[in-house]
Motif scaffolding. Sequence first.
Motif, short mmCIF file in Angstrom:
data_model
loop_
_atom_site.label_atom_id
_atom_site.label_comp_id
_atom_site.label_asym_id
_atom_site.label_seq_id
_atom_site.Cartn_x
_atom_site.Cartn_y
_atom_site.Cartn_z
N THR A 81 -79.47 -9.63 23.71
CA THR A 81 -79.35 -10.14 22.35
C THR A 81 -79.58 -11.65 22.33
O THR A 81 -80.28 -12.17 21.47
CB THR A 81 -77.97 -9.81 21.77
OG1 THR A 81 -77.77 -8.40 21.82
CG2 THR A 81 -77.84 -10.29 20.34
N ALA A 82 -78.99 -12.35 23.29
CA ALA A 82 -79.15 -13.80 23.37
C ALA A 82 -80.62 -14.17 23.55
O ALA A 82 -81.13 -15.09 22.90
CB ALA A 82 -78.32 -14.38 24.50
N ILE A 86 -81.87 -11.05 13.50
CA ILE A 86 -80.91 -11.85 14.25
C ILE A 86 -79.50 -11.61 13.72
O ILE A 86 -78.55 -11.37 14.49
CB ILE A 86 -81.25 -13.35 14.18
CG1 ILE A 86 -82.53 -13.63 14.96
CG2 ILE A 86 -80.11 -14.21 14.69
CD1 ILE A 86 -83.08 -15.02 14.75
N LEU A 87 -79.35 -11.65 12.41
CA LEU A 87 -78.04 -11.41 11.81
C LEU A 87 -77.55 -10.00 12.11
O LEU A 87 -76.37 -9.78 12.42
CB LEU A 87 -78.08 -11.64 10.31
CG LEU A 87 -78.22 -13.08 9.86
CD1 LEU A 87 -78.42 -13.17 8.36
CD2 LEU A 87 -77.00 -13.88 10.28
N GLN A 91 -71.18 -15.59 25.40
CA GLN A 91 -70.59 -15.10 24.16
C GLN A 91 -71.14 -13.75 23.72
O GLN A 91 -70.43 -12.95 23.13
CB GLN A 91 -70.82 -16.11 23.02
CG GLN A 91 -70.25 -17.48 23.29
CD GLN A 91 -68.73 -17.47 23.29
OE1 GLN A 91 -68.12 -16.77 22.51
NE2 GLN A 91 -68.14 -18.22 24.20
N ILE A 92 -72.43 -13.52 23.95
CA ILE A 92 -73.09 -12.30 23.49
C ILE A 92 -73.88 -11.69 24.64
O ILE A 92 -74.15 -12.37 25.64
CB ILE A 92 -74.01 -12.57 22.27
CG1 ILE A 92 -75.06 -13.63 22.60
CG2 ILE A 92 -73.22 -12.98 21.06
CD1 ILE A 92 -76.03 -13.92 21.47
N ALA A 121 -74.69 -19.42 25.46
CA ALA A 121 -74.89 -18.29 24.55
C ALA A 121 -74.66 -16.96 25.26
O ALA A 121 -74.06 -16.05 24.68
CB ALA A 121 -76.29 -18.33 23.95
N VAL A 151 -82.57 -13.51 20.27
CA VAL A 151 -82.25 -14.54 19.27
C VAL A 151 -82.91 -15.85 19.66
O VAL A 151 -83.50 -16.53 18.80
CB VAL A 151 -80.72 -14.69 19.14
CG1 VAL A 151 -80.36 -15.92 18.33
CG2 VAL A 151 -80.12 -13.45 18.53
N GLN A 205 -69.49 -4.72 21.10
CA GLN A 205 -68.78 -5.66 21.95
C GLN A 205 -68.35 -4.98 23.24
O GLN A 205 -67.68 -3.96 23.22
CB GLN A 205 -67.54 -6.21 21.23
CG GLN A 205 -67.87 -6.95 19.95
CD GLN A 205 -68.73 -8.18 20.20
OE1 GLN A 205 -68.57 -8.85 21.21
NE2 GLN A 205 -69.64 -8.46 19.29
N LYS A 228 -76.31 -9.79 15.64
CA LYS A 228 -75.03 -10.49 15.80
C LYS A 228 -73.89 -9.71 15.16
O LYS A 228 -72.81 -9.56 15.74
CB LYS A 228 -75.13 -11.89 15.19
CG LYS A 228 -73.87 -12.70 15.27
CD LYS A 228 -73.49 -13.02 16.69
CE LYS A 228 -72.26 -13.89 16.72
NZ LYS A 228 -71.52 -13.78 17.92
#
Length: 83
Positions: free
Chosen positions: A32-33, A72-73, A27-28, A24, A36, A81, A76
Amino acid sequence: MPVLIPFVGYLLFGLANIYLFSMAIKQIPTATAFAVWTAITLILIKIAELAFFNQRISWVEVFFMLLIMVGILGLKIYAIQGK
């Protein structure tokens, strides 16, 4: 034997947890990971309480769990980025 089965399950789920979390954070962003991962853990613990210990749940708890999922949404969808 009654102690061995939960211990083996603990080891397997712990290793899976480490592996999936490491995937995870590739990717992020790490913050944040972690947020989440913690939120999902809290929701799964509440579901386990409902399923295995026959605990009751109030509408207020459902509301706050929905807020966690919306957060969470939001993290994401709107995360910046990095390059």
